[in-house]
Design a protein around this motif. Structure first.
Motif: not given
Length: 193
Positions: A79-80, A86-89, A93-94, A181-183
């Motif tokens: 995705t880089a 922010e969306e990718n991470l 991460m979620s 959303a929290r992540v």
């Protein structure tokens, strides 16, 4: 009483799958060799036929189940340069702390012998966390090179901060670490600094 003559195509995988079901349903406190063999529908001795002791079984279970981190890391790396950082991470991460992953981490933290076995098997003491840090750090570095993250951001500092924050969140409130959303809020704060 569980059957004693059940034929298993892949006994180790069958035991791992049974352990995972126990973890998801009842949590780490309920995970015992008896619970695993009962869940798997096999005689108690089957686990000890393939593993020298229960801690070795748990270490190998954790190793067998960390492959998903590599999958998430590969997807994140692809995705880089696309979508929002922010969306990718946040999306990647979620997924890191979905059940039963947080249970594996808790087991590795709580059981000294499991950590020793992980090291003896050539792994890090906390493979899921360390692999996640490496994946996030690599991604942040790639986005820096693409000019999408500040040049003075330190991937080696941001990545463990993000993974650590998620780990704490998951330990306290397991579903919060998988809440996109929290992540995303954590990610935004971390990469903005």
């Amino acid at each position: 009483m569980p059957p004693t003559g059940v034929s298993l195509n892949d006994p180790r995988e069958a035991l791992f799958a049974a352990a995972e079901r126990v973890l998801v349903r009842d949590g780490g406190v309920a995970l015992t060799s008896r619970a695993v063999t009962e869940e798997g529908g096999v005689a108690k001795g089957v686990l000890h036929k393939y593993f020298s002791d229960f801690d070795t079984f748990l270490a190998e279970l954790i190793i067998s189940r960390t492959a998903y981190v590599a999958t998430i890391a590969d997807e994140l790396a692809r995705t880089a340069g696309r979508n929002e950082v922010e969306e990718n991470l946040a999306a990647a991460m979620s997924r890191l702390f979905e059940t039963p992953a947080i249970q594996y981490i808790k087991i590795a933290i709580a059981r000294d012998e499991v950590r020793k076995h992980l090291v003896a098997l050539g792994q890090e003491r906390l493979p899921i966390l360390l692999q996640a840090v490496a994946a996030v750090s690599s991604y942040i570095g790639a986005e820096q090179r693409a000019g999408r993250i500040r040049r003075d951001a330190n991937p080696a500092a941001v990545a463990p901060m993000l993974v650590g924050a998620l780990h704490l969140l998951a330990t306290d409130e397991p579903t919060a670490a998988t809440d996109y959303a929290r992540v995303r809020e954590l990610v935004v704060e971390a990469i903005r600094r």
